[in-house]
Design a protein around this motif. Structure first.
Motif, PDB file in Angstrom:
ATOM      1  N   ALA A  75     -20.783  -0.049  32.911  1.00 45.97           N
ATOM      2  CA  ALA A  75     -19.950   0.318  31.759  1.00 45.97           C
ATOM      3  C   ALA A  75     -20.769   1.047  30.702  1.00 45.97           C
ATOM      4  N   VAL A  76     -21.993   0.577  30.428  1.00 49.06           N
ATOM      5  CA  VAL A  76     -22.822   1.199  29.395  1.00 49.06           C
ATOM      6  C   VAL A  76     -23.355   2.544  29.865  1.00 49.06           C
ATOM      7  N   ARG A  77     -23.745   2.649  31.118  1.00 51.88           N
ATOM      8  CA  ARG A  77     -24.287   3.908  31.627  1.00 51.88           C
ATOM      9  C   ARG A  77     -23.247   5.020  31.676  1.00 51.88           C
ATOM     10  N   MET A  78     -21.970   4.665  31.719  1.00 48.87           N
ATOM     11  CA  MET A  78     -20.905   5.673  31.755  1.00 48.87           C
ATOM     12  C   MET A  78     -20.635   6.285  30.385  1.00 48.87           C
ATOM     13  N   LEU A  79     -21.153   5.678  29.327  1.00 42.62           N
ATOM     14  CA  LEU A  79     -20.906   6.187  27.981  1.00 42.62           C
ATOM     15  C   LEU A  79     -21.658   7.500  27.745  1.00 42.62           C
ATOM     16  N   THR A  80     -21.087   8.341  26.894  1.00 36.01           N
ATOM     17  CA  THR A  80     -21.682   9.629  26.551  1.00 36.01           C
ATOM     18  C   THR A  80     -21.999   9.676  25.065  1.00 36.01           C
ATOM     19  N   ARG A  81     -22.502  10.815  24.621  1.00 39.85           N
ATOM     20  CA  ARG A  81     -22.803  10.985  23.195  1.00 39.85           C
ATOM     21  C   ARG A  81     -21.545  11.040  22.346  1.00 39.85           C
ATOM     22  N   ASP A  82     -20.392  11.260  22.969  1.00 37.86           N
ATOM     23  CA  ASP A  82     -19.127  11.285  22.228  1.00 37.86           C
ATOM     24  C   ASP A  82     -18.522   9.896  22.070  1.00 37.86           C
ATOM     25  N   ASP A  83     -19.108   8.898  22.721  1.00 40.24           N
ATOM     26  CA  ASP A  83     -18.611   7.531  22.660  1.00 40.24           C
ATOM     27  C   ASP A  83     -19.431   6.715  21.657  1.00 40.24           C
ATOM     28  N   VAL A  84     -19.028   5.475  21.434  1.00 43.21           N
ATOM     29  CA  VAL A  84     -19.779   4.542  20.600  1.00 43.21           C
ATOM     30  C   VAL A  84     -19.846   3.194  21.308  1.00 43.21           C
ATOM     31  N   LEU A  85     -21.037   2.641  21.340  1.00 43.48           N
ATOM     32  CA  LEU A  85     -21.238   1.295  21.865  1.00 43.48           C
ATOM     33  C   LEU A  85     -21.329   0.337  20.682  1.00 43.48           C
ATOM     34  N   VAL A  86     -20.467  -0.671  20.655  1.00 41.69           N
ATOM     35  CA  VAL A  86     -20.455  -1.650  19.562  1.00 41.69           C
ATOM     36  C   VAL A  86     -21.176  -2.916  20.028  1.00 41.69           C
ATOM     37  N   ILE A  87     -22.157  -3.340  19.244  1.00 41.74           N
ATOM     38  CA  ILE A  87     -22.910  -4.552  19.546  1.00 41.74           C
ATOM     39  C   ILE A  87     -22.856  -5.461  18.331  1.00 41.74           C
ATOM     40  N   THR A  88     -22.426  -6.696  18.537  1.00 41.02           N
ATOM     41  CA  THR A  88     -22.162  -7.598  17.419  1.00 41.02           C
ATOM     42  C   THR A  88     -23.111  -8.792  17.346  1.00 41.02           C
ATOM     43  N   SER A  89     -24.209  -8.763  18.088  1.00 41.30           N
ATOM     44  CA  SER A  89     -25.187  -9.855  17.999  1.00 41.30           C
ATOM     45  C   SER A  89     -26.518  -9.411  18.577  1.00 41.30           C
ATOM     46  N   ARG A  90     -27.567 -10.138  18.205  1.00 40.95           N
ATOM     47  CA  ARG A  90     -28.879  -9.872  18.775  1.00 40.95           C
ATOM     48  C   ARG A  90     -28.890 -10.156  20.276  1.00 40.95           C
TER      49      ARG A  90
ATOM     50  N   LEU B  94     -14.081   6.784  13.782  1.00 42.40           N
ATOM     51  CA  LEU B  94     -13.649   6.875  15.173  1.00 42.40           C
ATOM     52  C   LEU B  94     -14.301   8.082  15.846  1.00 42.40           C
ATOM     53  N   PRO B  95     -14.847   7.884  17.021  1.00 42.05           N
ATOM     54  CA  PRO B  95     -15.518   8.988  17.725  1.00 42.05           C
ATOM     55  C   PRO B  95     -14.518   9.863  18.473  1.00 42.05           C
ATOM     56  N   ARG B  96     -15.009  10.972  18.981  1.00 44.32           N
ATOM     57  CA  ARG B  96     -14.167  11.834  19.823  1.00 44.32           C
ATOM     58  C   ARG B  96     -13.865  11.161  21.152  1.00 44.32           C
ATOM     59  N   GLY B  97     -14.777  10.334  21.592  1.00 48.76           N
ATOM     60  CA  GLY B  97     -14.603   9.634  22.867  1.00 48.76           C
ATOM     61  C   GLY B  97     -14.043   8.237  22.678  1.00 48.76           C
ATOM     62  N   ARG B  98     -14.602   7.292  23.396  1.00 47.93           N
ATOM     63  CA  ARG B  98     -14.085   5.929  23.354  1.00 47.93           C
ATOM     64  C   ARG B  98     -15.112   4.970  22.761  1.00 47.93           C
ATOM     65  N   ILE B  99     -14.649   3.762  22.487  1.00 52.23           N
ATOM     66  CA  ILE B  99     -15.482   2.720  21.904  1.00 52.23           C
ATOM     67  C   ILE B  99     -15.566   1.574  22.907  1.00 52.23           C
TER      68      ILE B  99
ATOM     69  N   ARG C 240      -6.011   1.244  14.823  1.00 53.96           N
ATOM     70  CA  ARG C 240      -6.453   2.479  14.168  1.00 53.96           C
ATOM     71  C   ARG C 240      -6.338   3.695  15.095  1.00 53.96           C
ATOM     72  N   GLY C 241      -5.961   3.468  16.322  1.00 56.89           N
ATOM     73  CA  GLY C 241      -5.780   4.573  17.250  1.00 56.89           C
ATOM     74  C   GLY C 241      -6.964   4.859  18.139  1.00 56.89           C
ATOM     75  N   ALA C 242      -7.956   3.974  18.157  1.00 51.75           N
ATOM     76  CA  ALA C 242      -9.144   4.182  18.985  1.00 51.75           C
ATOM     77  C   ALA C 242      -8.856   3.851  20.445  1.00 51.75           C
ATOM     78  N   LEU C 243      -9.571   4.515  21.330  1.00 52.97           N
ATOM     79  CA  LEU C 243      -9.553   4.172  22.742  1.00 52.97           C
ATOM     80  C   LEU C 243     -10.643   3.115  22.944  1.00 52.97           C
ATOM     81  N   VAL C 244     -10.240   1.864  23.176  1.00 52.67           N
ATOM     82  CA  VAL C 244     -11.161   0.738  23.129  1.00 52.67           C
ATOM     83  C   VAL C 244     -11.303   0.095  24.503  1.00 52.67           C
ATOM     84  N   GLY C 245     -12.541  -0.214  24.840  1.00 48.26           N
ATOM     85  CA  GLY C 245     -12.823  -1.005  26.029  1.00 48.26           C
ATOM     86  C   GLY C 245     -13.741  -2.155  25.668  1.00 48.26           C
TER      87      GLY C 245
END
Length: 238
Positions: free
Chosen positions: A50-65, A120-125, A144-149
């Motif tokens: 899942a993480v390797r499929m992300l691009t520069r247009d996406d955002v990875l959200v991390i909520t803990s150490r 919100l990015p151009r890609g997905r979150i 908010r209209g984001a494409l979320v996974g």
């Protein structure tokens, strides 16, 4: 004779250092009794893919150490070019240590604030989270209209306290899982601080007491603890 105030910190070992230092500096006795344990996934392949499929247009959200460490281990030596939104300063530091490119932190270190404020990015979150994480951030982003996974990055397991909890101690709960772990071996404490509404709701439901609700920042937690102790002193006439 007046006893020294005692605060019990229930987060996993290694995640209490800064808060413990702040409380100790105020003359408060701190004991770390982990009531939750972070465990790696039996199969990290879904997280890695899942993480390797992300691009520069996406955002990875991390909520803990723990999430930052899990992503680092899953990626190995793979490139880390996707922008990362971290829930707060401590998580951002862990992300940078993992070689991740942090581009956003919210004004308040909470999942809800991150979801509400993240551009919100151009890609997905993609949210990399615990298997027991609340679904509120994903719902806010979707509204908010984001494409979320979402992808599970690690497991959070409640564990019973391995030592007795002193009567009159103030117990700090950072997650519903910690409340569940505490309840496995201990009765309800006299006082509790719950970090966030999800932890507070669990304290009410499982322990049957009304906690002092705090934000996630160390300053907020310290203020909540001191308020409880001032109230206790006033009732006791000290």
């Amino acid at each position: 004779m007046r006893s020294e105030p005692v605060v019990i910190l229930t987060r996993p070992h290694g995640e209490n250092a800064r808060l413990a230092e702040r409380l100790t500096a105020l003359g408060i006795v701190v004991r770390e009794i982990a009531c939750v344990e972070v465990r790696p996934l039996a199969d990290p392949a879904p997280l890695r893919e899942a993480v390797r499929m992300l691009t520069r247009d996406d955002v990875l959200v991390i909520t803990s150490r723990s999430g930052a460490r899990a992503v680092r281990e899953a990626l190995g030596d793979a490139p880390r070019e996707t922008p990362v939104a971290a829930v707060g300063a401590a998580t951002a530091d862990a992300c940078r240590a993992a070689g991740l490119r942090v581009t956003f932190t919210p004004s308040t270190p909470s999942g809800a604030a991150l979801a509400a404020e993240l551009p919100l990015p151009r890609g997905r979150i993609l949210l990399a989270r615990s298997d027991r994480a609340a679904d509120e951030p994903a719902k806010i982003l979707a509204r908010r209209g984001a494409l979320v996974g979402e992808v599970v990055a690690y497991r959070t397991v409640p564990i019973a306290p391995r030592e007795p909890v002193a009567a009159g101690a103030v117990v700090v709960f950072a997650s519903p899982s910690a409340v569940d772990g505490f309840a496995l071996a201990s009765s309800a404490p006299a006082s509790a601080v719950a970090i966030g509404e999800s932890a507070a709701a669990r304290v009410r439901a499982v322990l049957g007491i009304e906690p002092r609700v705090s934000g996630p920042g160390d300053d907020e937690i310290v203020d909540a603890v001191r308020e409880i102790m001032r109230e206790s002193d006033a009732i006791a006439g000290r």
